[in-house]
Design an enzyme around this catalytic site. Structure first.
Site: not given
Length: 255
Positions: A10, A12, A96, A98, A170, A176, A216
């Site tokens: 991904n 992003k 996702h 985000e 996730e 991250g 991560s």
């Protein structure tokens, strides 16, 4: 039949033509996966789809990172599933964290579920993301959150739809941040997710559906994570923009 390992990348909101050409050149150095027990799909920004596909090795596929909830029309800035399919893209990442949690976006469980169902109806394959926030994990609500997000999606799908879905777990607190769920934590959640699918969709779907870990993932931790029985691959963020992604793809050998 064993589940085929799946490694998604991904990117992003990252990438220029220069950086895409460079990383694709690095990716080309890895061994062919054409006949290997691994499927590799890179999620790229809409604007980079054609350029990435031109530069990317041909045994890997591309995905987009979002789509609209329905048909095209007067929806400025959106991209429909029909347009994605017409562009020759097979995969889309939906739900996702985000998209769910960034204050500018805040997609609800219902919105994500509508997108998943519509994308599948129009011939796309879906990486459907679920996962809990740090405060939810600390409150012991990991399973509750995952099951709520899954239930919204499952309510809109037929059993046959699931053959074109991979589930990406996730943990939001690990994306991250450098923090990673231990292999034991990841296995525990993946096992819970599979059990929920068995009970609420069907045992056959639960046996076949691939459940990915994202959060991560790096070359250092991928083999131990990938060796767990219910971890069927990864959805990789930052490391999918680096040459070490080749090592993560290679983790299928540990499964």
């Amino acid at each position: 039949m064993p589940r085929k390992f799946f490694v998604g990348g991904n990117w992003k909101c990252n990438g220029t033509r220069e950086s895409i050409a460079q990383i694709c050149q690095e990716f080309a150095k890895g061994p062919s996966t054409a006949d290997a027990e691994v499927e590799v799909v890179i999620g790229v920004p809409f604007i980079s789809v054609d350029y990435t596909r031109e530069k990317l090795r041909k045994d890997w596929a591309v995905a987009v990172q979002n789509c609209w909830v329905g048909k095209g029309g007067a929806f400025t800035g959106e991209v429909s599933a029909e347009m994605i399919k017409d562009a020759g893209v097979e995969w889309v990442i939906l739900g996702h964290s985000e998209r769910r949690h960034l204050p500018q976006l805040k997609e609800s469980d219902e919105t994500v579920a509508i997108k998943v169902a519509y994308a599948l109806e129009n011939g796309l394959k879906v990486m459907a993301c679920i996962g809990e926030l740090l405060e939810e994990r600390e409150a012991g609500k990991t399973q509750e959150v995952n099951e709520r997000q899954l239930a919204a999606i499952a309510a809109k799908l037929k059993e046959d739809d699931w053959k074109n879905v991979v589930i990406a777990y996730e943990p939001v607190w690990a994306i991250g941040t450098g923090k990673v769920a231990s292999p034991e934590q990841a296995q525990e959640v993946h096992e819970q997710v599979r059990a929920w699918v068995a009970k609420n969709v069907s045992p056959a779907v639960a046996a076949d559906v691939r459940i990915l870990y994202g959060g991560s993932v790096t070359a250092k931790n991928c083999k131990e994570l990938g060796g767990k029985p219910d971890v069927d691959g990864f959805l990789v963020g930052g490391a999918s923009l680096k040459p070490e992604f080749l090592d993560i793809v290679d983790a299928y050998k540990a499964n």
